[in-house]
Every structure is written in structure tokens, then in C-alpha cells.
Scaffold this motif. Sequence first.
Motif, short mmCIF file in Angstrom:
data_model
loop_
_atom_site.label_atom_id
_atom_site.label_comp_id
_atom_site.label_asym_id
_atom_site.label_seq_id
_atom_site.Cartn_x
_atom_site.Cartn_y
_atom_site.Cartn_z
N GLY A 121 100.74 26.34 97.78
CA GLY A 121 101.59 26.98 96.94
C GLY A 121 102.91 27.07 97.39
N GLY A 122 103.21 26.44 98.39
CA GLY A 122 104.87 26.41 98.91
C GLY A 122 105.57 27.67 99.19
N GLY A 123 104.93 28.74 99.19
CA GLY A 123 105.54 29.95 99.79
C GLY A 123 105.81 29.90 101.46
N LEU A 124 106.97 30.45 101.78
CA LEU A 124 107.21 30.77 103.18
C LEU A 124 107.25 32.18 103.29
N TRP A 125 106.65 32.71 104.06
CA TRP A 125 106.69 34.20 104.61
C TRP A 125 107.78 34.19 105.75
N LEU A 126 108.96 34.77 105.29
CA LEU A 126 110.19 34.64 106.20
C LEU A 126 110.65 36.33 106.19
N PRO A 127 110.27 37.11 106.84
CA PRO A 127 110.75 38.71 106.78
C PRO A 127 112.31 38.56 107.32
N ASN A 128 113.07 39.53 106.78
CA ASN A 128 114.29 39.53 106.84
C ASN A 128 115.18 38.27 106.78
N ASN A 129 114.82 37.45 105.66
CA ASN A 129 115.65 36.19 105.54
C ASN A 129 116.93 36.48 104.79
N PRO A 130 117.78 35.26 104.93
CA PRO A 130 119.10 35.50 104.40
C PRO A 130 118.99 35.75 102.62
N LEU A 131 118.16 35.38 101.70
CA LEU A 131 118.17 35.59 100.69
C LEU A 131 117.89 37.13 100.25
N MET A 132 116.96 37.90 101.16
CA MET A 132 116.88 39.07 101.00
C MET A 132 118.43 39.77 101.17
N GLN A 133 118.79 39.37 102.17
CA GLN A 133 120.15 40.12 102.67
C GLN A 133 121.24 39.66 101.59
N ARG A 134 121.28 38.73 101.00
CA ARG A 134 122.40 38.45 99.86
C ARG A 134 122.00 39.22 98.72
N GLU A 135 120.63 39.73 98.38
CA GLU A 135 120.40 40.28 97.23
C GLU A 135 120.22 41.59 97.46
N ARG A 136 120.41 42.05 98.64
CA ARG A 136 120.35 43.47 99.29
C ARG A 136 118.99 44.09 99.20
N VAL A 137 117.89 43.15 99.46
CA VAL A 137 116.61 43.82 99.55
C VAL A 137 116.31 44.34 100.79
N ALA A 138 115.99 45.53 100.94
CA ALA A 138 116.00 46.19 102.31
C ALA A 138 114.76 45.59 103.21
N ASP A 139 115.24 45.18 104.46
CA ASP A 139 114.28 44.55 105.46
C ASP A 139 115.02 44.68 106.75
N SER A 140 114.47 44.49 107.77
CA SER A 140 115.28 44.35 108.99
C SER A 140 114.59 43.83 110.21
N ARG A 141 115.02 43.38 111.20
CA ARG A 141 114.13 43.05 112.41
C ARG A 141 113.03 44.00 112.89
N GLU A 142 113.71 45.20 112.98
CA GLU A 142 112.69 46.24 113.55
C GLU A 142 111.56 46.22 112.45
N SER A 143 111.61 46.34 111.39
CA SER A 143 110.98 46.48 110.22
C SER A 143 109.79 45.31 110.43
N ALA A 144 110.41 44.17 110.55
CA ALA A 144 109.42 42.84 110.51
C ALA A 144 108.72 42.97 111.64
N LEU A 145 108.98 43.25 112.71
CA LEU A 145 108.12 43.29 114.18
C LEU A 145 107.27 44.46 114.12
#
Length: 559
Positions: A51-75
Motif C-alpha cells: 500500500g506504500g504508506g510509511l508510518w512516520l510520527p511527527n514528520n515534517p509534512l505534519m509540521q508544515r500543515e500544523r497537524v499536532a504531534d511531537s516527539r514526546e507523543s510519538a514515544l
Amino acid sequence: MSETFDHTVDIVVVGSGGAAMATALGAVDAKLDVLMLESTDKWGGSTAMSGGGLWLPNNPLMQRERVADSRESALAYMEACIGDVGRATSRARKEAFVDSVADFVTTAERFGVEFVRAGEYPDYYPELPGGRIGRAVEVKPLDSKVLGEWYDTLRLTAPLPIMTDDVWLIQRAWSTWGGFKRGTGLVFRLLRFLVTGQRGVGIGAAFATAMFTATVQRGGAKLWLSSPVEDLILDGDRVVGVRVTRDGRPQTIGARRGVMLAGGGFDHNAELRMRHHGIEGDSSGNPGNLGGPIGLAQRVGAALELMDDAWWGASVAGADGGAPSFIVGERALPYSIMVDSRGDRFANEAESYVDLGHHMLEHDKDGSYWIIGEARHARRYMRTYAMDPRTNKKLAAEGSMAKRGTLEELALELRMEPARLRATVDRFNAFARAGIDDDFGRGKSAYDRYYGDPSVVPNPNLGPLEKGPFTAYRVVIGDLGTKGGVLTDEHARALREDGSVIEGLYAAGNNSASVMGRTYPGPGSTIGPAAVFGLRAARHMAGSAAELAGAGAHASTAG
């Protein structure tokens, strides 16, 4: 045995899928010579088929689109979801994964890879601490004509410019406006590629194509097909090269910086499957995944973990002994249930495929399972496993598909007690009307509801089985590949049982024991860490001490 290498490069990569391409990306970014060795005549591995998806928490695309995430939340989410099930899931490896997501995305982008977020796909346990919606990314559909003659050897299963959200929305193209709109959008997207003379590909094929273009065509990496690695070559305790067969002729390849094992799991090796899993397996992974690189690593002392596990899931049995159809969203749609050979439900049909696979194994490893739908299930939803009338005819002749006017008739055809299947369905129907599955909680999670039908109330995953005809398809325990392999550290270096490093040897993807442990945190939890640890390995090799670049031209063959 002393020898002189036939060829010498900085980095040798075994395989050509996501982990392999990411390693090659890091190598060319560091201006190192890299050679990828693919054992089959097709490149791209299971990644190209996926399916070609990559699970990448706190990734740059989320940051650019201001979608909430963080290193702490991912861990926090990874700890809650994965826990500690061995050295492969150490805190150091989890942190290494999360901390290197941005490096992989931005490096790939610099080499022309165009990522987009995979819609609103949730984590698979979004209610856990740190859970989020929208952490997955995918490569935007692109023109595969950029590959030139290499297109003919791409391991391609879906030559269409499809995207992640297409898959689940189009399932309900006949029942909801959103599904119809998405289906129409896919048609117009396909037409745009066609009228401009392009050959569009999406999902896994798009990722493989983009990474190949970045590494081989732009970066100068080399790829040899039909070149299985037969042995690792040692200089003392350090891996310094490989022995490979190409065009029927044995050759030796020296690796100044290191050897990366990224050649897939052992999902199509019946002997290893029986030894480690107790079943032969019905895998949807690359047919070339025979486990050879894992065995080579073990011969030079590498420790292995999670060999008893896989990226499990349910699959509809294939006709004529063919490949099974891995089912994801179809299981979550209303007006259907899954039952065992006795006619009993045993799990939440809509749960994560890894969880469902584990439940199938725990419930009855050798038994038959069936997905049963009524008339509205067949009429309203596009079921990938039921679209070809010829396949349906073959499955019916083989006893793997049945269609009857009543549940009682269907039960007799499936060799179940009619009263038992009727009791199961009546209980489920009561849950569907109330909107609450008191037995297994189907529809409770946002993950379940992602694949549901919002036009069905009060629960988008539940719909009563009332209207005939009733159709059943045999379901087998399938997988997307095996999960166990070489134990590695946070730099993807192969480790011995005592925790010491095997110098010069790295592993990533399904050649390695997964940092995701025995679960599947979110969409793309195979390719995400494969890519990240592939790049991390290349970074480590590029930054190694000067003496690591000077592996001698004379060495001994392992084993």
C-alpha cells in the motif's frame, strides 16, 4: 581462504525494497559508491507490492500543515502500543526511529521524492496515550515512464495512480457520496495521466519508482538483478564483502564501509515457516522472500528475535492455489461477520490486521474461517476479493466460496450446525440494531470507523445480516511478510547474542527484528522503520572512522 575482490564499493546492499533503497539514498547523499543486489529478476521487493504508506510520527509534512504531534507523543504512543517485548523494541531503538523521521523525509525530498500525507488515516490504536490521526505519508502518484526500460523489471501489482484514501473510500462508491466522489476522482486522475501520455502509478509502486529515480537515476547507485548473495566475507570478525552469483558466475564484492541486509523476510520459505510459525503461510509478500540473508547473518554470529511472528492478517483464499487476497477494510464494513468453522465469532472483525491474525492463530491455527455477508454487503460495497466472476466460479468449485438463499442453507454448505450459525447471527444482529458490539467492541475505535460506512447508523461498522442471498468466502491466516530477523542496535548494526556488534554488518526492513515488536502501531509500520533505519545505517557507515573505509582486499569466506 584468501582472495582478491572482483569488485569493490563503499556499501553493498542486499535487496531492492524500501530498506535497501533508503540505505542507497543515504549512501549517494554522502557521495559513496553503493551497489544493490537483488536475488530475483524483479526489483522493488514487497514495498513495490504494498500500500506504500510509511508510518512516520511527527514528520515534517505534519509540521508544515500544523497537524499536532511531537516527539514526546510519538514515544508515549510507541511505549503504550509496543511496550518492551525484547531487545528489538528497546527505548534506544524507538528514539532512534522517531528522531530520524525528519532526516529521511527531507533527504528524500532533496532527491526529488514528493510525499503527501495519507489523508486522515488514524493510528491503529488512536485511543492509547499519544495516539494520533494522520501520521502516515505516501508518495504522490507519478509517471512511471521515468524508469525507462527498468519499468519492465519493477515488481508491479497495481499499475494505477491510486492513493491510500482511494482504497477505503472506493469500497463504498456505490453507497455514499464520499465514496462516489473519490471513485470519480480516481477516474479523472487516471484520465489525466493517460491524456498526457503518462503511465501513472501510486501507492507502493510510486514509492519504489520515486526511490529508484532518486538513488539509481539521480544518485548513481547501481542495481544488479538476478544476483543472489551466497555468502558473507569476513576479515577476522568484520564483514567486508559478499559472494554473489551473477549470470551463473560467482563473483566477490568488497564493501569498504559495510554490508546492509535488506532482502526481505522468510514468508515464502515453507520450511522456515513451519519451523518458526507452525504453518506454511499464505503470504502476500514478495515471492522472493526466502530468508537467505537472515541465515547468512546467523552463520556469522548474529542474534535473531521475533522469528515466531509476522505482519499477520486475514486473507481470502486464492483460487487454483494462487495468491490470497489480503483483506483490510472489507472486514469492517456493515452487514458482514467473520466466523470460525463452527459458525462462532471470535474477534472484532474490524480490528488491526495484525491483531486479527494473532486472534486467528490463538483461536484455531488449523481451522477454517469464513467472511459472511448478506445482500446489502454485496450490493453496496466493492469487495476486492469478489470482483472477478471467473475467480468466484473457481472458488465455488473448490469449496472456498458459497452462496445460498438462507443462513441455514449456507450453514449446511459450510458444514456447520444451522442452529449455531443462526444463533451467532441473531446475537450479532441485536448488537447491530443497538449500535454496540458487547462481545468484541467492533466500531468502538476510530480505526474501526475509518473503514466503516457513515451512512449506517447507529454504528458505521455494524449492519444486521437479514436479507439473502448470503455469501461466504473462506478466510486463511495471511500476512504481509515475516517480522523476525537479525537483532540490531539503534544504528541498524547487527548484534551477537551477547550484545556485541558484528562490525561491517547491518540489517533493516524484514531482514531485521522489528522495532514495532508484536504489534502494528499505524499504517506503514513496515516501510516506515525500514526506510528510517536504512538511512540511519548509511549515515553510520558514512560517518565511520577512517579505518572502516579501508577494509582489506584479502579476506576469508564465512562458514
